[in-house]
Design an enzyme around this catalytic site. Structure first.
Site, PDB file in Angstrom:
ATOM      1  N   THR A  24     -42.398-112.667  24.047  1.00  0.00           N
ATOM      2  CA  THR A  24     -41.945-112.998  25.389  1.00  0.00           C
ATOM      3  C   THR A  24     -42.074-111.787  26.296  1.00  0.00           C
ATOM      4  OG1 THR A  24     -39.678-112.471  24.719  1.00  0.00           O
ATOM      5  CG2 THR A  24     -40.324-114.789  24.681  1.00  0.00           C
ATOM      6  N   GLY A  25     -42.420-112.056  27.534  1.00  0.00           N
ATOM      7  CA  GLY A  25     -42.360-111.124  28.640  1.00  0.00           C
ATOM      8  C   GLY A  25     -42.752-109.690  28.369  1.00  0.00           C
ATOM      9  N   THR A  26     -41.839-108.788  28.699  1.00  0.00           N
ATOM     10  CA  THR A  26     -42.084-107.354  28.590  1.00  0.00           C
ATOM     11  C   THR A  26     -42.398-106.930  27.166  1.00  0.00           C
ATOM     12  OG1 THR A  26     -40.511-107.028  30.403  1.00  0.00           O
ATOM     13  CG2 THR A  26     -41.144-105.084  29.146  1.00  0.00           C
ATOM     14  N   LYS A  85     -35.875-103.247  22.575  1.00  0.00           N
ATOM     15  CA  LYS A  85     -37.333-103.195  22.681  1.00  0.00           C
ATOM     16  C   LYS A  85     -37.904-101.924  22.040  1.00  0.00           C
ATOM     17  CE  LYS A  85     -37.528-106.075  26.842  1.00  0.00           C
ATOM     18  NZ  LYS A  85     -37.729-107.315  26.087  1.00  0.00           N
ATOM     19  N   HIS A 142     -34.393-108.237  22.778  1.00  0.00           N
ATOM     20  CA  HIS A 142     -33.602-108.003  23.979  1.00  0.00           C
ATOM     21  C   HIS A 142     -33.897-106.612  24.537  1.00  0.00           C
ATOM     22  CE1 HIS A 142     -30.596-111.260  22.603  1.00  0.00           C
ATOM     23  NE2 HIS A 142     -31.352-111.729  23.558  1.00  0.00           N
ATOM     24  N   SER A 180     -40.972-114.269  30.210  1.00  0.00           N
ATOM     25  CA  SER A 180     -39.769-113.623  29.694  1.00  0.00           C
ATOM     26  C   SER A 180     -38.770-114.697  29.273  1.00  0.00           C
ATOM     27  CB  SER A 180     -39.144-112.716  30.756  1.00  0.00           C
ATOM     28  OG  SER A 180     -38.621-113.492  31.817  1.00  0.00           O
ATOM     29  N   GLY A 181     -37.825-114.304  28.404  1.00  0.00           N
ATOM     30  CA  GLY A 181     -36.847-115.268  27.917  1.00  0.00           C
ATOM     31  C   GLY A 181     -36.108-116.002  29.023  1.00  0.00           C
ATOM     32  N   HIS A 199     -29.140-116.064  29.491  1.00  0.00           N
ATOM     33  CA  HIS A 199     -30.029-117.142  29.029  1.00  0.00           C
ATOM     34  C   HIS A 199     -29.717-117.519  27.579  1.00  0.00           C
ATOM     35  CE1 HIS A 199     -32.049-113.563  27.527  1.00  0.00           C
ATOM     36  NE2 HIS A 199     -32.903-114.298  26.833  1.00  0.00           N
ATOM     37  N   ASP A 252     -38.728-118.343  25.695  1.00  0.00           N
ATOM     38  CA  ASP A 252     -38.178-118.845  24.437  1.00  0.00           C
ATOM     39  C   ASP A 252     -38.527-120.323  24.243  1.00  0.00           C
ATOM     40  OD1 ASP A 252     -36.968-116.395  23.844  1.00  0.00           O
ATOM     41  OD2 ASP A 252     -35.169-116.912  24.976  1.00  0.00           O
TER      42      ASP A 252
END
Length: 323
Positions: A222-224, A199, A195, A250-251, A283, A256
Site C-alpha cells: 500500500t501507498g508509501t 515503515k 503503518h 494508501s490504506g 482507518h 487495504d
C-alpha cells in the site's frame, strides 16, 4: 496436564529441549521445542466433519505428534475436539473455561504472562468473520497483545497449518510433500504493509530477507510502503527492481480493500502487515476488512501482524520453499 515449564519460541524467549519424537509420517532428526499454544475456534469452525478445526488437527496430526505442544484449549473448542474424536489420548492439554466464562480473557492474560509455567508462545484462534464474538473486546485484545509481545496470532486455517509445518521442519522434520504447492513461491503472491511508525522496520526486514521475498512471483504494497520498497529494490537490483512491488493506494484511501480483493480472488495468499498497536488508527475498518478477507478464505490465506514473527517466518519459509 503437563506441569513442566513451557518452552518459548526462539523469537520470544529461551527454549526448553525435549527428546526427539517420532511419528509414522515424519521423523524428528534433532531435539525439538515444547511450545505452549492457546487454541480456540468460533462455532462455525468447530462442529462440522470438514470444519477448520477438524482440518487443522487431522491435517497437522503428524506435526503435532512431532512437536508435542501443550495445548491450552477454550471450553467449547475442547468439547468439539472430544466429540469429533480428534487428538485421542493426547496428553498435553489444559482446559480453559468457555468463552462466556472468560476463556478468551484468560488466554490474553497468558500471552502477557512472564511466568514460564503459564505463558503462551502462540495463539491459534480460528475466526469466523461473521461470528460477532470475534469482535468482542477480549478477542481484539488477544490479537493486540500478541502483536505487542511478538507472538504469532494465527486466525486462519492456512496460517495455523503453515505454522505447524514450518516449526516442525525447524525442529528437524522432513517437509510434508502434500503442502509443496503453497511453497512454490514463484507462483505465489505476498502483500507487504506497514503503518507509518513501522515503515523503517519493514524496509530493514525486506532488506534482510530480500532473496526470499524476491522469490515470490508477485508482491504488492500500500501507498508509501510500496514506493519505499521499490526504492530498496532499485538499490539492490538496479533498474530491474523499479517495479519490484505493485503499489496500491494508501490504506486510508482504500489500498487495504484493493489487496483484500486479491486475497478473495486467490491471487495473494500471504499478508505481512507490520502493525503499530499503540496508535489510534482512523482507518481501522479498512484493516479489519483486510483481515476479514483472509478469514473468509481461511483455508487459503494468512496474515502476519508483527515484526518478530514475520522475521522468523521469512527465515523458515526460505528453507521450506520449493523451487
Amino acid at each position: 496436564m503437563l506441569k513442566s515449564p513451557s518452552a518459548q519460541l526462539q523469537y520470544a524467549h529461551a527454549k526448553t529441549k525435549l527428546p526427539a519424537q517420532t511419528s509414522s509420517a515424519f521423523s524428528m532428526t534433532s531435539s525439538t521445542t515444547r511450545y505452549r499454544i492457546g487454541l480456540a475456534a468460533n462455532r462455525a469452525h468447530q462442529d462440522a466433519p470438514n470444519s477448520a478445526l477438524v482440518q487443522l488437527l487431522q491435517g497437522s496430526h503428524a506435526r503435532i505428534e512431532a512437536l508435542q505442544p501443550e495445548l491450552v484449549v477454550v471450553g467449547r473448542t475442547l468439547d468439539a475436539i472430544g466429540h469429533l474424536g480428534l487428538l485421542p489420548n493426547y496428553p498435553h492439554i489444559e482446559r480453559f473455561p468457555y468463552g462466556r466464562q472468560g476463556g478468551l480473557m484468560k488466554l490474553v492474560s497468558r500471552v502477557v504472562d512472564s511466568d514460564p509455567e503459564r505463558m503462551l508462545d502462540a495463539i491459534i484462534y480460528l475466526i469466523d468473520p461473521v461470528d460477532p464474538s470475534s469482535t468482542f473486546p477480549e478477542a481484539v485484545a488477544l490479537k493486540r497483545q500478541c502483536v505487542i509481545h511478538g507472538k504469532p496470532f494465527l486466525s486462519t486455517l492456512a496460517g495455523a497449518q503453515e505454522w505447524f509445518e514450518l516449526e516442525a521442519i525447524a525442529g528437524g522434520a522432513a517437509p510434508d510433500p502434500a503442502r509443496d504447492g503453497s511453497f512454490r513461491l514463484a507462483d505465489e503472491g505476498i502483500a507487504l504493509i506497514a503503518h507509518d511508525s513501522m515503515k523503517t522496520r519493514m524496509l530493514a526486514l525486506a532488506e534482510r530477507h530480500f532473496e526470499v521475498l524476491d522469490s515470490f512471483g508477485f508482491r504488492c504494497a500500500t501507498g508509501t510502503t510500496g514506493g519505499l520498497l521499490n526504492e530498496l529494490a532499485v538499490k539492490i537490483k538496479g533498474e530491474a527492481g523499479r517495479n519490484w512491488v505493485k503499489p496500491f493506494l494508501s490504506g486510508p484511501l482504500g489500498g487495504d480493500a484493493q489487496i483484500a480483493e486479491l486475497i478473495l480472488e486467490h491471487e495473494c495468499r500471504r499478508v505481512l502487515f507490520l502493525e503499530d498497536p499503540h496508535v489510534a488508527r482512523q482507518h481501522e475498518a479498512d484493516i479489519q476488512l483486510l483481515e476479514r478477507a483472509a478469514r473468509t478464505v481461511t483455508d487459503y490465506a494468512s496474515c502476519m501482524s508483527d515484526e518478530r514473527w514475520g522475521d522468523r517466518w521469512l527465515s523458515l519459509i526460505r528453507q521450506r520453499q520449493v523451487r
